[in-house]
Design a protein around this motif. Sequence first.
Motif, mmCIF file in Angstrom:
data_model
loop_
_atom_site.group_PDB
_atom_site.id
_atom_site.type_symbol
_atom_site.label_atom_id
_atom_site.label_comp_id
_atom_site.label_asym_id
_atom_site.label_seq_id
_atom_site.Cartn_x
_atom_site.Cartn_y
_atom_site.Cartn_z
ATOM 1 N N GLY A 225 23.342 13.292 2.694
ATOM 2 C CA GLY A 225 22.496 13.714 3.808
ATOM 3 C C GLY A 225 22.199 15.200 3.826
ATOM 4 N N ARG A 226 22.553 15.902 2.762
ATOM 5 C CA ARG A 226 22.298 17.343 2.766
ATOM 6 C C ARG A 226 21.538 17.794 1.517
ATOM 7 N NH1 ARG A 226 26.918 20.923 3.675
ATOM 8 N NH2 ARG A 226 28.226 19.582 2.408
ATOM 9 N N VAL A 267 18.144 7.438 -1.904
ATOM 10 C CA VAL A 267 17.529 7.371 -0.574
ATOM 11 C C VAL A 267 18.251 6.323 0.265
ATOM 12 C CG1 VAL A 267 15.470 6.641 0.680
ATOM 13 C CG2 VAL A 267 15.249 8.210 -1.243
ATOM 14 N N GLY A 270 21.446 7.220 1.767
ATOM 15 C CA GLY A 270 21.390 8.362 2.688
ATOM 16 C C GLY A 270 21.739 9.690 2.042
ATOM 17 N N ARG A 273 18.203 13.751 2.209
ATOM 18 C CA ARG A 273 17.914 13.921 3.629
ATOM 19 C C ARG A 273 16.424 13.803 3.890
ATOM 20 N NH1 ARG A 273 20.733 17.512 7.421
ATOM 21 N NH2 ARG A 273 19.362 18.151 9.099
ATOM 22 N N ARG A 274 15.620 14.529 3.104
ATOM 23 C CA ARG A 274 14.200 14.582 3.356
ATOM 24 C C ARG A 274 13.450 14.902 2.086
ATOM 25 N NH1 ARG A 274 11.022 17.521 6.962
ATOM 26 N NH2 ARG A 274 11.820 19.514 6.280
ATOM 27 N N PHE A 275 12.210 14.472 2.001
ATOM 28 C CA PHE A 275 11.294 14.983 0.989
ATOM 29 C C PHE A 275 10.407 16.001 1.700
ATOM 30 C CE2 PHE A 275 12.683 11.099 -0.882
ATOM 31 C CZ PHE A 275 12.602 11.290 -2.249
ATOM 32 N N LYS A 413 6.063 5.224 -1.604
ATOM 33 C CA LYS A 413 6.971 4.180 -1.120
ATOM 34 C C LYS A 413 8.369 4.735 -1.004
ATOM 35 C CE LYS A 413 6.362 0.259 0.125
ATOM 36 N NZ LYS A 413 5.432 -0.843 -0.002
ATOM 37 N N LEU A 414 8.757 5.461 -2.041
ATOM 38 C CA LEU A 414 10.089 6.056 -2.096
ATOM 39 C C LEU A 414 10.301 7.021 -0.929
ATOM 40 C CD1 LEU A 414 12.661 6.661 -3.988
ATOM 41 C CD2 LEU A 414 11.335 8.600 -4.763
ATOM 42 N N THR A 415 9.258 7.809 -0.631
ATOM 43 C CA THR A 415 9.417 8.800 0.426
ATOM 44 C C THR A 415 9.197 8.210 1.812
ATOM 45 O OG1 THR A 415 7.112 9.471 0.292
ATOM 46 C CG2 THR A 415 8.640 10.670 -1.084
ATOM 47 N N GLY A 416 8.976 6.905 1.898
ATOM 48 C CA GLY A 416 8.951 6.254 3.203
ATOM 49 C C GLY A 416 7.592 5.774 3.646
ATOM 50 N N ARG B 175 24.852 14.638 12.277
ATOM 51 C CA ARG B 175 23.659 15.457 12.445
ATOM 52 C C ARG B 175 22.643 14.741 13.333
ATOM 53 N NH1 ARG B 175 19.953 13.299 8.214
ATOM 54 N NH2 ARG B 175 21.282 12.033 6.922
ATOM 55 N N THR B 261 13.142 9.820 5.341
ATOM 56 C CA THR B 261 12.357 8.752 4.730
ATOM 57 C C THR B 261 12.274 7.507 5.612
ATOM 58 O OG1 THR B 261 14.357 8.146 3.576
ATOM 59 C CG2 THR B 261 12.748 9.405 2.342
ATOM 60 N N ARG B 264 9.462 7.384 8.878
ATOM 61 C CA ARG B 264 8.037 7.623 8.682
ATOM 62 C C ARG B 264 7.212 6.715 9.587
ATOM 63 N NH1 ARG B 264 6.608 11.738 5.160
ATOM 64 N NH2 ARG B 264 5.136 10.463 4.015
#
Lengths: 417, 311
Positions: A225-226, A267, A270, A273-275, A413-416, B175, B261, B264
């Motif tokens: 997550g980091r 992903v 978890g 954390r983010r793209f 898709k991978l990034t949501g 978090r 992710t 979204r």
Amino acid sequence: MRMEQYEPDRLTPVEVAAIRRSLRSGRAAMTRRSLLRASAGGALAVGGLGALSACGIPAATKTQGGVSADDHSAKERVVNFSNWPEYIDVDDKTKRHPTLDAFARRTGIQVKYTEDINDNDEFFGKIQPQLAAGQDTGRDLVVLTDWLAARMIRLGYVQKLDPSNLPHAFANLSDQFRAPDWDPGRAYSYPWQGISTVIAYNKKALDGIEVKSVSDLLDNPKLKGRVGFLTEMRDSIGMTMLDMGKDPAKFTDDDFDAVIARLQKAVDKGQIRRFTGNDYTSDLSKGDFAACIAWAGDIVQLQADSPDVGYVIPDSGYMTSTDNMLIPNRARHKTNAERLIDFFYEPEPAAELAAYINYVSPVAGVKPYLAKIDKSAADNPLILPDKAMQARSHAFRSLTQKEETAYQQKFSKLTGA
Amino acid sequence: MTTLTEAEAPPPLAPTAPEQKPPRKRGRFTPYWLLLPGILWLIVFFALPMIYQASTSVQQGSLEQGYKVTWHFATYWDAFSEYWPQFLRSVFYAAGATVLCLLLGYPLAYLIAFRAGRWRNLIMVLVIAPFFTSFLIRTLAWKTILADNGPVVHVLNSLHVLDVTNWLGWTAGDRVLATPLAVVCGLTYNFLPFMILPLYTSLERIDGRLHEAAGDLYARPWTTFRKVTFPLSMPGVVSGTLLTFIPAAGDYVNSELLGSTDTRMIGNVIQTQFLRILDYPTAAALSFILMAAILAMVTIYIRRSGTEDLV
């Protein structure tokens, strides 16, 4: 950097710059409004079904070599240059660009410099209709990242450069950038700056955890997550692909899918954390990201403000890309634009630029000139990669349009989404 | 609609006097001339884009070959079956944010309308003040407030609030950022003024004597609120919830910056389809589905809320 100073929550200038460059930036408010506008009413408009068939988007012009307009360079001593924000030298006092002033003094050509490219995709969306319709975009020179430059060339939206106007550029372009597979002899494009993609970390947030490779990012449970990755597909995929021992310069669909599967696992558990776009810089300096894939130019700037930020180049290598100067179809001042390209391949202006913006200079032989301005910048491998470092750099191969769509689809898709 | 009918209605007949004919004739078209700018605006910025989008959604092709209208309605179904989770998520998040806005906004609007006295203007300015900053900067400020090492997260952690939200699936680990909770909070924060302003206008119009009358009739404060104040403020509640829910459902900035992710929303999908994948038909179809869904929900909501006036 020295921009309007509204910083409600201690955003450093670098972060603000990054935000502005970030893909969602300047556009956010407006697009939200247009989305609203689109969702506000009813589906009443469907009434005019007949009108619907009349619409349609014309095919891209297929003329290789682009479409030139009459070149007004001799009469109109100007060149309209569109670039990204915070991507050129600025005189702190006068707010002018010394290199562009020097160019004007020497050639008598005034540069109308506009910082109106915030995001490749967005900018393409903006100029595509004009180019598709064969109209002048009002710009003589634009700076676009490799893959979009490749697409522009593929679609026939840009003009072939005249080598006779580009003696310095031809002589001084560093070997690393000479032969991208999408524009082998640099017939259409010259790099503005090079971009190295590396792994960045925040020492404080890492707290002793060792990060040396993309595998560490993806697998170390202590980093759950980091970890941040980039929304720029070629950088995220490319770095992971190198880590898996594959070559981003020649890979197959299966290789691509394998990388996606590896990232998807991270992903799902978890780990990632983010793209992010450029806004990763704030996550990193605050320590919300302990480590992430990052652009070296940002890291050089970040380090000035946050001493905890560091970077590592994985043993498997790192990705390089470039932002390239291109002359769109129907540009009115092609020769002037070419002279401006050539000007930035003279070592002195190139050094001045490199000293200010901290990206990789594409100009060979700039080092002694840069050392005169800023010794530490000249020795920084992130700004002037040495031979050993260059040997570890990799470029993402160009994609066909079909591949591009399919890969983007999988990556989103991978990034949501 | 009202304006149209008014415009079509014949001008009031003058009782006599054929000599008044010339001015009447000129007057007949005046409303249309006055409407013209508005109608042109609607055509250029609403109707034409809608037709264009509707057309795009039934086209097929690629950038290189161009796009042609093929009446390929399957795009709608494909888009929906692929992205229904994001649709559902958008509705949930927007609904959550709307409820939170109402819970936070109503007491504040009540306070401003009835109890603020000379502070009223100041509080109103404070409500609107965030608009002086860009939407983006405001949202990014929350990244600092909710930072992993920030005080808010520390307090929530030591109070074990995050254990509860983790269990509910609203947060993950120690978090708040990059979780659904952060996105809903961001939406709530960004759209709160849209809730407060119509609520305030509604509440402020309530005649204070009604409260006195209720008191005279032995209603307790709570009963007064339930029977008098709240029903009279319904137009504000309805327009406030609409003004919050509709933009929140289409928002993508909060999810982009505060989410991860798995948060979204449909706005993110549309943005990605349009700008990154360059699949214009799917993006257009998704926009239309979103529009239809919101329209349907809003219609049901307005019917059931039983109020005709908005504000």
